[in-house]
Design an enzyme around this catalytic site. Structure first.
Site, PDB file in Angstrom:
ATOM      1  N   SER A 193      25.664  20.077  49.551  1.00 18.71           N
ATOM      2  CA  SER A 193      26.155  21.380  49.969  1.00 18.71           C
ATOM      3  C   SER A 193      25.149  22.478  49.582  1.00 18.71           C
ATOM      4  O   SER A 193      23.989  22.419  49.967  1.00 18.71           O
ATOM      5  CB  SER A 193      27.545  21.632  49.384  1.00 18.71           C
ATOM      6  N   ASP A 202      30.576  18.698  54.916  1.00 16.10           N
ATOM      7  CA  ASP A 202      30.049  18.866  53.565  1.00 16.10           C
ATOM      8  C   ASP A 202      30.011  17.552  52.784  1.00 16.10           C
ATOM      9  O   ASP A 202      31.010  16.846  52.684  1.00 16.10           O
ATOM     10  CB  ASP A 202      30.949  19.871  52.837  1.00 16.10           C
TER      11      ASP A 202
END
Length: 413
Positions: free
Chosen positions: A65, A225
């Protein structure tokens, strides 16, 4: 000035250690590890000159991320084949772009309202549900496209590992420099990888793209993500190194699986709100689906999943390194005392950005801590000094390892 060619990190076969840097996910809280990296790079520059960069010292840089974005900034090459960003430039990058990535007023909110008629009682109720991602992600995508251009995974200045999760195939997809030679279609644009690994559910839309290898084999990616699989990607990085050793890669000296005496690992968190204890069973027992997604500036279900996976990785590696009497080779730096807006992933107000910078700087002076294997809590190490002290020691170890590799490489030639 040191030339870029002399700064190139030699393969581990020329050295004594395999060096790994890992950076957690956490949205705007990426500012916190950025300040730690800034200090580490400044110490390396004291030892080896102003041109020293993080990528010159680590065999693998892993990031999930926001950690994936930091990984790309540290390892993507510029026109002179040096890192696109110095570590000192990363926190200002977040400060300058944070409010445009997470716009306070222009975030996308689509409310659907439906009425449910309860004919048996004559009551009329209405339920509102928030649908669609909170942000459209257009600014972040453009920012990454412009910064990274046509840079692909195999172009990075050292090996990188960036986790994502494929929601179509329902499995993690790990973009690893080590896999490019075996799975060519994973040699994707670094910008696509970064957009994907930061596509946090409820915050940004999933990212779809197709990539093709040299033989014409293509693959469709439907990614979100990487934090849903590995918010702390340290163990993923260790796995990639271990796979290469098992395969007999010529870049590595012989290492027994899980031999921590040959690993040097720095794992950086983005902070959490453990000490705030903001959720309770009594509170959550009244929550429905929407409440688990929205609580003020937080998304409890995502916070919990991300923190659980990050802690499990830290706990496992702490046990492993301590069991093999190699705890001096493993460094985890994490702030457990975030509160309020500081613990959110997307609050990019000027006050909060300044707070996060201060938290990162303050963490340097915090006591060096290690997880207590009995309680699971992180506790200061008696006589361990501060995080700054331990980072200075690790900088010396990294510098010595690079110099050793350079000298051994020259001897071979």
């Amino acid at each position: 000035m040191t030339t870029s060619s002399s700064k190139k990190l030699r393969a581990p076969i020329n050295g004594r250690l395999v060096t790994i840097l890992s950076i957690d996910g956490g949205g705007i809280r990426g500012i916190i590890p950025a300040k730690i990296l800034e200090f580490l790079e400044s110490e390396l520059q004291k030892l080896d000159g102003d041109d020293a960069r993080i990528a010159d010292y680590f065999d693998v840089v892993a990031g999930t991320s926001t950690g994936g974005l930091v990984t790309a900034m540290l390892t993507a090459p510029d026109a002179e084949n040096r890192p696109l960003f110095a570590a000192k430039d990363i926190a200002p990058f977040y400060v300058q772009n944070g409010l445009k990535i997470f716009p306070k007023r222009s975030c996308k909110k689509i409310w659907m309202k439906w009425d449910c008629c309860l004919s048996c009682s004559g009551l009329l109720g209405s339920v509102g549900a928030l649908v669609g991602p909170k942000y459209d992600g257009e600014y972040l995508r453009k920012l990454l496209r412009d910064a990274l251009g046509q840079t692909r995974l195999h172009h990075t200045l050292t090996k990188v590992v960036i986790p994502t999760f494929d929601i179509k195939n329902m499995q993690p997809t790990i973009f690893s420099s080590y896999e490019v030679k075996n799975v060519g279609y994973k040699n994707a644009l670094l910008s696509d990888i970064c957009i994907a690994t930061s596509a946090a559910p409820t915050y940004f839309p999933p990212h779809h793209f197709t990539d093709t290898d040299d033989s014409g084999h293509s693959w469709d990616f439907n990614l979100i993500d990487g934090g849903v699989a590995a918010n702390n990607p340290t163990l993923v990085a260790v796995r990639e190194v271990t796979k290469e050793v098992v395969r007999g890669s010529e870049d590595f000296f012989p290492i027994q699986p899980l031999d921590c005496t040959k690993l040097l690992v720095i794992s950086l968190g983005t902070g959490n709100a453990k000490r705030e204890e903001k959720y309770t069973a009594e509170m959550a027992s009244k929550w429905g689906v929407v409440n688990w997604i929205i609580q003020g500036n937080s998304t409890p279900i995502i916070d919990i999943y991300n923190q659980a996976s990050a802690d499990m990785v830290d706990y496992f590696l702490s046990v492993l390194f301590q069991a093999l009497r190699s705890q001096q080779n493993y460094l985890r730096i994490q702030a457990d005392n975030l509160t309020g807006d500081n613990s959110a992933v997307d609050v990019a107000t000027e006050d909060n950005l300044n707070d996060l910078v201060g938290i990162g700087e303050g963490l340097l002076n915090a006591p060096f801590s290690r997880i207590n294997l009995q309680t699971g809590n992180t506790e200061p190490v008696i006589g361990g000094g501060t995080n700054q002290d331990i980072l200075i020691k690790f900088a010396k170890m990294l510098s010595d390892e690079q110099k050793f590799r350079q000298s051994k490489s020259l001897q071979k030639n």
